[in-house]
Motif scaffolding. Structure first.
Motif, PDB file in Angstrom:
ATOM      1  N   THR B 111      44.806  71.940  13.674  1.00  0.00           N
ATOM      2  CA  THR B 111      44.807  73.066  14.613  1.00  0.00           C
ATOM      3  C   THR B 111      43.701  74.066  14.270  1.00  0.00           C
ATOM      4  N   HIS B 112      43.475  74.988  15.203  1.00  0.00           N
ATOM      5  CA  HIS B 112      42.568  76.102  14.915  1.00  0.00           C
ATOM      6  C   HIS B 112      43.327  77.152  14.098  1.00  0.00           C
ATOM      7  N   GLY B 113      43.499  76.857  12.826  1.00  0.00           N
ATOM      8  CA  GLY B 113      44.133  77.779  11.900  1.00  0.00           C
ATOM      9  C   GLY B 113      45.648  77.750  11.960  1.00  0.00           C
ATOM     10  N   PHE B 114      46.252  78.471  11.006  1.00  0.00           N
ATOM     11  CA  PHE B 114      47.709  78.646  11.022  1.00  0.00           C
ATOM     12  C   PHE B 114      48.161  79.157  12.372  1.00  0.00           C
ATOM     13  N   GLN B 115      47.403  80.098  12.929  1.00  0.00           N
ATOM     14  CA  GLN B 115      47.857  80.791  14.124  1.00  0.00           C
ATOM     15  C   GLN B 115      48.147  79.812  15.265  1.00  0.00           C
ATOM     16  N   GLU B 116      47.236  78.864  15.483  1.00  0.00           N
ATOM     17  CA  GLU B 116      47.493  77.898  16.558  1.00  0.00           C
ATOM     18  C   GLU B 116      48.631  76.954  16.196  1.00  0.00           C
ATOM     19  N   ALA B 117      48.745  76.617  14.912  1.00  0.00           N
ATOM     20  CA  ALA B 117      49.847  75.742  14.489  1.00  0.00           C
ATOM     21  C   ALA B 117      51.184  76.407  14.796  1.00  0.00           C
ATOM     22  N   ALA B 118      51.283  77.710  14.498  1.00  0.00           N
ATOM     23  CA  ALA B 118      52.518  78.438  14.782  1.00  0.00           C
ATOM     24  C   ALA B 118      52.788  78.472  16.280  1.00  0.00           C
ATOM     25  N   LEU B 119      51.741  78.738  17.047  1.00  0.00           N
ATOM     26  CA  LEU B 119      51.870  78.842  18.499  1.00  0.00           C
ATOM     27  C   LEU B 119      52.345  77.518  19.110  1.00  0.00           C
ATOM     28  N   VAL B 120      51.766  76.419  18.645  1.00  0.00           N
ATOM     29  CA  VAL B 120      52.135  75.094  19.160  1.00  0.00           C
ATOM     30  C   VAL B 120      53.590  74.784  18.807  1.00  0.00           C
ATOM     31  N   ALA B 121      53.983  75.076  17.574  1.00  0.00           N
ATOM     32  CA  ALA B 121      55.363  74.799  17.159  1.00  0.00           C
ATOM     33  C   ALA B 121      56.341  75.648  17.970  1.00  0.00           C
ATOM     34  N   LEU B 122      56.039  76.937  18.102  1.00  0.00           N
ATOM     35  CA  LEU B 122      56.923  77.818  18.873  1.00  0.00           C
ATOM     36  C   LEU B 122      57.028  77.334  20.316  1.00  0.00           C
ATOM     37  N   VAL B 218      65.327  74.834  13.058  1.00  0.00           N
ATOM     38  CA  VAL B 218      64.131  74.315  12.400  1.00  0.00           C
ATOM     39  C   VAL B 218      63.587  75.403  11.466  1.00  0.00           C
ATOM     40  N   VAL B 219      63.094  75.010  10.309  1.00  0.00           N
ATOM     41  CA  VAL B 219      62.446  75.955   9.396  1.00  0.00           C
ATOM     42  C   VAL B 219      60.939  75.837   9.573  1.00  0.00           C
ATOM     43  N   LEU B 220      60.294  76.959   9.900  1.00  0.00           N
ATOM     44  CA  LEU B 220      58.835  76.991   9.966  1.00  0.00           C
ATOM     45  C   LEU B 220      58.333  77.535   8.633  1.00  0.00           C
ATOM     46  N   GLU B 221      57.831  76.642   7.792  1.00  0.00           N
ATOM     47  CA  GLU B 221      57.373  77.028   6.452  1.00  0.00           C
ATOM     48  C   GLU B 221      55.861  77.269   6.480  1.00  0.00           C
ATOM     49  N   ASP B 222      55.480  78.491   6.162  1.00  0.00           N
ATOM     50  CA  ASP B 222      54.061  78.888   6.142  1.00  0.00           C
ATOM     51  C   ASP B 222      53.675  79.048   4.674  1.00  0.00           C
ATOM     52  N   ASN B 223      52.610  78.351   4.265  1.00  0.00           N
ATOM     53  CA  ASN B 223      52.301  78.330   2.826  1.00  0.00           C
ATOM     54  C   ASN B 223      50.823  78.577   2.537  1.00  0.00           C
ATOM     55  N   ALA B 268      54.882  67.815  11.343  1.00  0.00           N
ATOM     56  CA  ALA B 268      56.158  67.698  12.064  1.00  0.00           C
ATOM     57  C   ALA B 268      56.497  66.222  12.174  1.00  0.00           C
ATOM     58  N   ASP B 269      57.303  65.744  11.207  1.00  0.00           N
ATOM     59  CA  ASP B 269      57.618  64.310  11.147  1.00  0.00           C
ATOM     60  C   ASP B 269      58.935  63.968  11.841  1.00  0.00           C
ATOM     61  N   GLN B 270      59.519  64.955  12.515  1.00  0.00           N
ATOM     62  CA  GLN B 270      60.761  64.681  13.256  1.00  0.00           C
ATOM     63  C   GLN B 270      60.489  63.681  14.382  1.00  0.00           C
ATOM     64  N   GLU B 271      61.491  62.841  14.654  1.00  0.00           N
ATOM     65  CA  GLU B 271      61.321  61.868  15.737  1.00  0.00           C
ATOM     66  C   GLU B 271      61.721  62.483  17.073  1.00  0.00           C
ATOM     67  N   LEU B 286      53.937  67.234  20.442  1.00  0.00           N
ATOM     68  CA  LEU B 286      53.391  68.581  20.637  1.00  0.00           C
ATOM     69  C   LEU B 286      51.912  68.565  21.013  1.00  0.00           C
ATOM     70  N   SER B 287      51.276  67.402  20.966  1.00  0.00           N
ATOM     71  CA  SER B 287      49.878  67.347  21.379  1.00  0.00           C
ATOM     72  C   SER B 287      49.722  67.781  22.837  1.00  0.00           C
ATOM     73  N   LYS B 288      50.798  67.684  23.620  1.00  0.00           N
ATOM     74  CA  LYS B 288      50.707  68.158  25.006  1.00  0.00           C
ATOM     75  C   LYS B 288      50.537  69.673  25.056  1.00  0.00           C
ATOM     76  N   ALA B 289      51.124  70.375  24.100  1.00  0.00           N
ATOM     77  CA  ALA B 289      50.902  71.827  24.029  1.00  0.00           C
ATOM     78  C   ALA B 289      49.509  72.122  23.465  1.00  0.00           C
ATOM     79  N   LYS B 290      49.171  71.446  22.403  1.00  0.00           N
ATOM     80  CA  LYS B 290      47.850  71.655  21.775  1.00  0.00           C
ATOM     81  C   LYS B 290      46.728  71.434  22.803  1.00  0.00           C
ATOM     82  N   ALA B 291      46.872  70.383  23.624  1.00  0.00           N
ATOM     83  CA  ALA B 291      45.847  70.084  24.638  1.00  0.00           C
ATOM     84  C   ALA B 291      45.682  71.248  25.601  1.00  0.00           C
ATOM     85  N   MET B 292      46.753  71.963  25.862  1.00  0.00           N
ATOM     86  CA  MET B 292      46.688  73.052  26.832  1.00  0.00           C
ATOM     87  C   MET B 292      46.351  74.396  26.176  1.00  0.00           C
ATOM     88  N   PHE B 293      46.325  74.454  24.844  1.00  0.00           N
ATOM     89  CA  PHE B 293      45.845  75.667  24.175  1.00  0.00           C
ATOM     90  C   PHE B 293      44.334  75.593  23.950  1.00  0.00           C
TER      91      PHE B 293
END
Lengths: 448, 448
Positions: B111-122, B218-223, B268-271, B286-293
């Motif tokens: 992703t484009h940084g943590f920020q986009e990763a968080a946005l896609v997950a949310l 779900v736990v969103l772990e930021d490290n 995100a290894d969940q099935e 989630l690539s469908k969200a990433k594609a649209m961001f």
């Protein structure tokens, strides 16, 4: 073990319409020998790996020439930087030169491609579930997708052979208002719309700006293909005619430079007044949204594109003349091949539009051209394309095919249209359910 | 002429809390001589411009060594590519080596940084206005901002000196459910939380995963800071303990490599089971969200970070040992300077925490430490910092200061704490309304 049903995720991800792009690329992977008219990827035969580091170095040299101290250059490239970007000055020069758009650097935001520019603009302008986005229909899937991600309702405005009719836009805006809702913005591609290839005539451009002022909405102008018009046929962008600041202009370097950089920009010179009385441009105000999407844009991408702009004296229209000729030759090749295989006066029931430029052409066929038909075409005939239903916002296009020719060489186009003609002929006869009489021939490697 | 009142734009842009980051950086610009403890920018004294092209070339060499044909390499770097990225294999090797996180490349999205990763997950996980995000409080402003952009409600869970209490999390989740709502996810930084510097003890990590399973979120772990622990003090990431796949792990290369690349990732290894029966990882879905961001992530950024990973054998823990020592020395320098200026047993009313690592420390002062106080501190005393109220999600922190020391050299830290002590002493006496008795001294150039 946590797992999900797809239906438990956000509606924009569940929506099968949002899957169409993936299905297209997966089909391309499954049938690598199929000649692909399904994508809108730009021509990539002109790239050289050494260009990447050349342009980065060129941008660094440019900063040195401007007297930026070495430590500051290093910090600009490695550290967090201004959210709205590093190369707005270069983009402002380019816009003036290429498009006669005269805006200060403060009205420009550098983004991760058109897609983020659209997202940032939508996020800022849409405040309530009753705010509606009007969009030309058929339209690029990315605008519908961006709106879906933000739960923004989209209403399609069907275009004609000369693009959007301003009168229809005005009537749609009034209809939306009669429902107690508000049109916050209108999205369109005035030059060579994807997928239809339409170009909005000059008078309609002016009239559309009048409608935007009368009906009080923002125009989101997306212009990926404008550089590739035939000499003497370029129309002025809406933004260059925008004396009332109704237009937010969304740009991309994906076609004028290359897609991998993921670089685009937003031009928003509207004034925003804060409660303190401070006045900023809309682009500056929207930096709060940009910061929460991806913070700044990749400094590497900005350096490459910055170096490209500097190297070409901010004149991408000149820099892309050879490229424009490539696309126009391909368009002419598709049109000639279609004429050959579906001669005028025949009873084949096939028709197509004749755009003056762009990356796409629409073929009307006498059968349902859905994803299943496309898969048969790819598997059994060795040619793939995109169903036009993907691009229609309110239904339609069931018997239409989008042909994207931008990344196929003329030989491949001729072979591809020959294969497509065999598929279309068979599918027309039997509703596209049979297997072909002749297996697809071997395809030279790397041609797809 | 179209113009806007700020209040007519989206709530996330109007919200003055979303302005605090901008005010901080504008203050830094207005008072360039002030020593800045206000940012969390990583140390940038170790960068060399030639590294950019070196690592790009290193990645290209790596692809050649793996036998990728030249034309394919060129296309990977210039053309549109896979939405989830190019370097997932490299990141998977790094995660195994650095964090004992064992996931396939298919579970990773670049992703484009943590920020986009968080946005896609949310975006993927939140489907209704009744879905609530729990977040550790105080928290990094980026998570609140990402949620605001998607109109997702956030509820803070106050942490203690050892981070989040799993029992409090469970009780909050139950309280949310009692309101007829749902906790879709919990956000936290288990290692050196920004801004508090807390580290979640091992037993609490395990217990938190149990609570996530029991309360079904779900736990969103930021490290971002885990690599910079003292030798022997690293805790296992939640993701490495995640036998029930409750954790989506959000990573960034901003601190382990450099921020300008704007590169991060999501694990995100969940099935996810689709209606057709097809099973994909959540990262793939989630690539469908990433594609649209932002579609894919910058290939230049991916090449630089890919080259960096390959060059360091995917072992960033080793590659960042010197950097970790830099941060720990700075932390120790801040703590020693505070001890000197605010001696134990004094009546100064000043206290602070003693984190074991990270970029930040919290100072408690006997006056209101708001943005106005910070501006006085910067203008009149030559030292800036961040008000802790910025990071509290449900109020609090009015008399607390965040000190970010990651990008200040030890000498600057000593001088900065001396200035801060003068400011704090004066402000404590008179409620922070007077001007200083002594003007701020001259500051060596480039030290800020």
């Amino acid at each position: 073990m946590l797992s999900f049903d797809l239906a438990s995720l956000h509606a924009g991800i569940v929506d099968p319409e949002m899957d169409s792009m993936r299905i297209l690329s997966e089909t391309a992977l499954r049938f690598p020998d199929a000649l692909s008219f399904s994508s809108g990827a730009p021509y990539d035969g002109n790239h050289d790996l050494s260009a990447l580091t050349f342009y980065i170095d060129r941008y660094i040299k440019h900063l040195r020439e401007r007297g930026v101290p070495e430590a500051r250059i290093t910090r600009l490239l490695f550290q967090y930087g201004p959210v709205n970007g590093l190369i707005q000055d270069e983009v402002a020069l380019m816009l003036k030169r290429d498009e006669d758009i005269d805006v200060p650097a403060e009205a420009i935001m550098i983004t991760h491609g058109f897609q983020e520019a659209a997202l940032v603009a939508l996020r800022g302008l849409f405040t309530s579930p009753d705010d509606v986005l009007l969009a030309v229909s058929p339209a690029y899937v990315g605008i519908r997708g961006a709106a879906r991600m933000l739960d923004i309702p989209v209403r399609g405005v069907a275009e004609g052979p000369e693009g959007l009719d301003p009168q229809t836009v005005a009537e749609t805006a009034r209809a939306v208002r009669a429902e107690g809702k508000r049109v916050a913005a209108l999205y369109l591609v005035p030059d060579f719309n994807n997928p239809s290839g339409t170009v909005l005539p000059r008078a309609a451009r002016q009239r559309l700006l009048d409608v935007a002022a009368e009906e009080d909405f923002v125009v989101l102008e997306d212009n990926p293909y404008g550089l590739f018009a035939r000499d003497g046929e370029s129309q002025p962008t809406l933004k260059s005619l925008d004396t009332r600041r109704r237009v937010v202009y969304l740009g991309s370097f994906a076609k004028s430079a290359f897609p991998g950089a993921r670089l685009g920009y937003l031009v928003a010179d509207q004034e925003v007044t804060e409660p303190s009385g401070t006045v900023r441009t809309l682009a500056q105000t929207l930096s709060k949204a940009k910061a929460m999407f991806t913070v700044g844009s990749s400094t590497l991408s900005q350096a490459v594109i910055g170096g490209y702009l500097v190297e070409h004296d901010h004149d991408l229209r000149s820099a892309t003349r050879e490229l424009a000729a490539v696309y126009l030759e391909r368009l002419d090749t598709v049109l000639a091949a279609l004429d050959e295989h579906f001669p005028a006066g025949g009873d084949h029931g096939v028709a197509w539009n004749t755009p003056r430029g762009g990356f796409f052409l629409t073929l009307t066929v006498p059968f349902t051209a859905d994803l299943a038909a496309m898969e048969r075409s790819a598997r059994d005939y060795g040619v793939s394309w995109a169903p036009m239903t993907m691009f229609h916002l309110d239904g339609g296009g069931e018997r239409e095919i989008r042909l994207g020719f931008s990344n196929l060489a003329p030989d491949a186009i001729r072979e591809g249209i020959a294969r497509l003609a065999r598929f279309v002929t068979d599918a027309s006869k039997d509703g596209a359910t049979t297997t072909p009489k002749h297996p697809a021939p071997e395809i030279p490697e790397g041609q797809a």
